[in-house]
Every structure is written in C-alpha cells, then in structure tokens.
Scaffold this motif. Sequence first.
Motif, PDB file in Angstrom:
ATOM      1  N   TYR A 108      10.033  -0.608  -2.487  1.00 23.50           N
ATOM      2  CA  TYR A 108      10.072  -1.753  -3.402  1.00 23.50           C
ATOM      3  C   TYR A 108      11.072  -2.799  -2.893  1.00 23.50           C
ATOM      4  O   TYR A 108      10.768  -3.992  -2.880  1.00 23.50           O
ATOM      5  N   THR A 109      12.226  -2.340  -2.452  1.00 25.97           N
ATOM      6  CA  THR A 109      13.231  -3.255  -1.917  1.00 25.97           C
ATOM      7  C   THR A 109      12.696  -3.996  -0.699  1.00 25.97           C
ATOM      8  O   THR A 109      12.886  -5.210  -0.566  1.00 25.97           O
ATOM      9  N   LYS A 110      12.000  -3.281   0.183  1.00 24.57           N
ATOM     10  CA  LYS A 110      11.418  -3.928   1.363  1.00 24.57           C
ATOM     11  C   LYS A 110      10.377  -4.971   0.958  1.00 24.57           C
ATOM     12  O   LYS A 110      10.333  -6.067   1.526  1.00 24.57           O
ATOM     13  N   GLY A 147       0.823  -1.206   0.000  1.00 23.12           N
ATOM     14  CA  GLY A 147       0.000   0.000   0.000  1.00 23.12           C
ATOM     15  C   GLY A 147       0.857   1.257   0.000  1.00 23.12           C
ATOM     16  O   GLY A 147       0.590   2.209  -0.755  1.00 23.12           O
ATOM     17  N   ASP A 148       1.921   1.267   0.818  1.00 29.93           N
ATOM     18  CA  ASP A 148       2.842   2.407   0.857  1.00 29.93           C
ATOM     19  C   ASP A 148       3.506   2.609  -0.506  1.00 29.93           C
ATOM     20  O   ASP A 148       3.665   3.743  -0.975  1.00 29.93           O
ATOM     21  N   PHE A 149       3.893   1.518  -1.123  1.00 31.61           N
ATOM     22  CA  PHE A 149       4.518   1.589  -2.449  1.00 31.61           C
ATOM     23  C   PHE A 149       3.551   2.195  -3.465  1.00 31.61           C
ATOM     24  O   PHE A 149       3.918   3.106  -4.222  1.00 31.61           O
ATOM     25  N   ASN A 150       2.322   1.711  -3.469  1.00 29.21           N
ATOM     26  CA  ASN A 150       1.330   2.213  -4.428  1.00 29.21           C
ATOM     27  C   ASN A 150       1.007   3.687  -4.190  1.00 29.21           C
ATOM     28  O   ASN A 150       0.857   4.451  -5.149  1.00 29.21           O
ATOM     29  N   LEU A 151       0.910   4.079  -2.934  1.00 29.83           N
ATOM     30  CA  LEU A 151       0.638   5.492  -2.624  1.00 29.83           C
ATOM     31  C   LEU A 151       1.800   6.384  -3.073  1.00 29.83           C
ATOM     32  O   LEU A 151       1.582   7.470  -3.629  1.00 29.83           O
ATOM     33  N   LEU A 187      10.367  11.202  -3.610  1.00 29.31           N
ATOM     34  CA  LEU A 187       9.389  10.155  -3.907  1.00 29.31           C
ATOM     35  C   LEU A 187      10.037   8.970  -4.618  1.00 29.31           C
ATOM     36  O   LEU A 187       9.703   7.816  -4.323  1.00 29.31           O
ATOM     37  N   ASN A 188      10.951   9.243  -5.542  1.00 33.70           N
ATOM     38  CA  ASN A 188      11.679   8.152  -6.202  1.00 33.70           C
ATOM     39  C   ASN A 188      12.451   7.327  -5.188  1.00 33.70           C
ATOM     40  O   ASN A 188      12.457   6.095  -5.251  1.00 33.70           O
ATOM     41  N   GLU A 189      13.096   8.003  -4.242  1.00 33.34           N
ATOM     42  CA  GLU A 189      13.851   7.296  -3.203  1.00 33.34           C
ATOM     43  C   GLU A 189      12.908   6.449  -2.343  1.00 33.34           C
ATOM     44  O   GLU A 189      13.208   5.297  -2.029  1.00 33.34           O
ATOM     45  N   LYS A 190      11.772   7.021  -1.971  1.00 39.34           N
ATOM     46  CA  LYS A 190      10.799   6.281  -1.158  1.00 39.34           C
ATOM     47  C   LYS A 190      10.284   5.059  -1.923  1.00 39.34           C
ATOM     48  O   LYS A 190      10.172   3.969  -1.349  1.00 39.34           O
ATOM     49  N   ILE A 191       9.994   5.230  -3.190  1.00 46.53           N
ATOM     50  CA  ILE A 191       9.510   4.120  -4.015  1.00 46.53           C
ATOM     51  C   ILE A 191      10.563   3.016  -4.068  1.00 46.53           C
ATOM     52  O   ILE A 191      10.249   1.836  -3.874  1.00 46.53           O
ATOM     53  N   ASN A 192      11.808   3.393  -4.332  1.00 49.45           N
ATOM     54  CA  ASN A 192      12.880   2.393  -4.426  1.00 49.45           C
ATOM     55  C   ASN A 192      13.100   1.661  -3.106  1.00 49.45           C
ATOM     56  O   ASN A 192      13.265   0.438  -3.092  1.00 49.45           O
TER      57      ASN A 192
END
Length: 136
Positions: A75-77, A41-45, A67-72
């Motif tokens: 995604y890794t998690k 859910g965090d990834f999608n948001l 946001l790119n850093e958060k997404i990456n």
Amino acid sequence: MTCIEMFKKAAVAMQTDERYIELDAARRANEADEELQNLIGDFNLARMDLNNELSMDERNDERISELNEKINQTYTKVMNHPGMKRYNEAKAAAEQLVNHIDAIINTAMNGGDPMTVEAPAAGGCSGSCSSCSGCH
C-alpha cells in the motif's frame, strides 16, 4: 430546455475544466503504467490471501502477520508511486470543483442566489447545508 438537459450540458462543460482534464489524464496514465498496475494487483492478491487466511477455522497468526506486513508495504509503495501521487492531487482538485458545484446547487435549492456562491475553501464544503455556516 428542461433543467435536466441544462445540467447535462453543464456536465459536458465541466469536462473541459482543467481539473477534470488533469484527473482524466492521471487516471489514464495510471491505467497504462505497468509497474503501478502490478503493485495494485499485488496489493489486491495479498488482501485476498489475508481474507482467506482469516476465514480459516485454524488461523495461522504468523501468516496473518506476514500478510498484514505485505499489505502495508505494498500500500505504501502504491501511494508513494509518482502516478498515484499525481492522481490523488488531481482528484483533490476535482473534488473541490464538485464541492463548488454542490454549494451552488444547495444554495439554489434553499432559495438563495446561486450566482453569489464563492468557491468553498479546500475541504470546506461537505455538500450538506445542515452543518454549514454559510457559503457566502
């Protein structure tokens, strides 16, 4: 019995294969895993936030970078989560089963003997005979 009816029966039999059973169990476990679902859910948001930021007339490059850093990171998690690892391993095994079935069907459709088709090597069969050196 028609060909379609026989394939439907074969599909039911496929659902008794250990690879299918493991994939289904991994999928269900992931759906019930609150931690993993929250990560997804965090990834999608974060992806939605990034898309919104990218569509703005005046883009904030710092925010886009955050946001790119958060997404990456998210995604890794997700991909390192034990449930996701289990699911991906089960999915790869199930895809090998489907590739074997595809090879059998393609061999039959090309006039070959489907009873002679061996299981393709992992990652070996794409289901397209045009790029294939042979199933047997």
